[in-house]
Scaffold this active site. Sequence first.
Site, PDB file in Angstrom:
ATOM      1  N   TYR A   1      -2.735 -10.615   4.693  1.00 25.68           N
ATOM      2  CA  TYR A   1      -2.930  -8.959   4.855  1.00 25.68           C
ATOM      3  C   TYR A   1      -4.417  -8.609   5.227  1.00 25.68           C
ATOM      4  CZ  TYR A   1      -1.910  -3.829   4.509  1.00 25.68           C
ATOM      5  OH  TYR A   1      -1.891  -2.582   4.689  1.00 25.68           O
TER       6      TYR A   1
ATOM      7  N   LYS B   1      -0.385 -10.212   8.395  1.00 29.50           N
ATOM      8  CA  LYS B   1      -0.074  -9.009   8.789  1.00 29.50           C
ATOM      9  C   LYS B   1      -1.462  -8.373   9.285  1.00 29.50           C
ATOM     10  CE  LYS B   1       1.165  -4.188   6.751  1.00 29.50           C
ATOM     11  NZ  LYS B   1       1.339  -3.725   5.664  1.00 29.50           N
TER      12      LYS B   1
ATOM     13  N   ARG C   1      -8.937  -0.656   4.491  1.00 25.63           N
ATOM     14  CA  ARG C   1      -8.876  -0.262   3.050  1.00 25.63           C
ATOM     15  C   ARG C   1      -9.792  -1.416   2.488  1.00 25.63           C
ATOM     16  NH1 ARG C   1      -5.003   3.716   1.010  1.00 25.63           N
ATOM     17  NH2 ARG C   1      -3.432   3.888   2.507  1.00 25.63           N
TER      18      ARG C   1
ATOM     19  N   THR D   1       0.736  -1.105  -0.108  1.00 23.27           N
ATOM     20  CA  THR D   1      -0.022   0.075   0.066  1.00 23.27           C
ATOM     21  C   THR D   1       0.848   1.169  -0.085  1.00 23.27           C
ATOM     22  OG1 THR D   1      -1.635  -1.210   1.176  1.00 23.27           O
ATOM     23  CG2 THR D   1      -1.870   1.167   1.252  1.00 23.27           C
TER      24      THR D   1
ATOM     25  N   TYR E   1     -13.438  -3.875  -2.658  1.00 23.93           N
ATOM     26  CA  TYR E   1     -14.545  -3.448  -3.331  1.00 23.93           C
ATOM     27  C   TYR E   1     -15.760  -4.415  -3.942  1.00 23.93           C
ATOM     28  CZ  TYR E   1     -17.134  -0.830  -6.890  1.00 23.93           C
ATOM     29  OH  TYR E   1     -18.454  -0.098  -7.556  1.00 23.93           O
TER      30      TYR E   1
ATOM     31  N   ILE F   1       5.302  -4.976   9.873  1.00 22.44           N
ATOM     32  CA  ILE F   1       5.425  -4.633   8.582  1.00 22.44           C
ATOM     33  C   ILE F   1       5.099  -2.973   8.651  1.00 22.44           C
ATOM     34  CG2 ILE F   1       4.800  -4.708   6.208  1.00 22.44           C
ATOM     35  CD1 ILE F   1       4.256  -7.720   6.802  1.00 22.44           C
TER      36      ILE F   1
END
Length: 292
Positions: free
Chosen positions: A134, A162, A139, A45, A108, A204
């Site tokens: 992740y 993560k 997000r 990202t 989305y 991370i």
Amino acid sequence: MSIFTGSCVALVTPFKDGKVDFESFHKLIDWQIEKKTDAILIAGTTGETSTLTDDEHLALLRDAGKYINGRVPFVAGTGSNDTAYSIMLSQEAEKAGADACLIINPYYNKSTQRGIIAHITAIANAITIPVIIYNVPSRTGMNISVATIKELSKIPNVAAVKEASGDISQVTEIARVCGNDIDIYSGNDDHVLPIMAVGGKGVISVSANIIPEDMHELVASFMAGDIERARELQFKTNLVNLAMFYETNPIPVKTAMGLMGLDSGEMRLPLIEMEEANKAKLTADLKTYGLL
């Protein structure tokens, strides 16, 4: 299949005149390794992966494999909301020499928990290198549940998660339910110490773009049993950690790098220059920290 213990920088992608600046990219990699970063994530990202063209994304991964050349573990950001596309990127990352792939759950279109399992299973089965799940609901619009992570942890090369949900209760449950079946990395720089306290292996990190040594030492101190030093560093770094989100990541970190003379390059639309009031706050924080 532990990939690393410590601080993995989520490296920015430097752009110049609208193109990836590979000369600056190499300088940033060298600086990170010199400053004790334990691993490097490319095209996450923070690397503005969502606006990379296919050719740019593949070129970054291939170049990183050659340039990092085994000096530290190389994690490739190959996630997508299109399973077939993510498989292609992950296979190319493996060919390029990546040590692991970071895979986000579909955004989305989102899918269900069963769909997330199917998505990540398909990607993991298409490669032999480890996969880091992740989880970043802010997000993706969809949290990956503890039960889903437990199910995915049964796949031999799903090695880590993560965790950027911001939910310490969830992270604690992942650690309790999954045990040694999956490694946990903090996806939030201000949660490194709490996550390591329940068994996490490190972070991370966005902040490692500007304070790599402190993020490395935070984890190393904890792992060496120096809890007091790790606590001091968590409190110290939080000044920067929180400043990195005055605006959407990576706007603040690229701005900070520019102020520090690190060539992070331009941002790519739709990201734009930092608002002056926020930039002034960021500058003050960097001065307080001793970075300017």
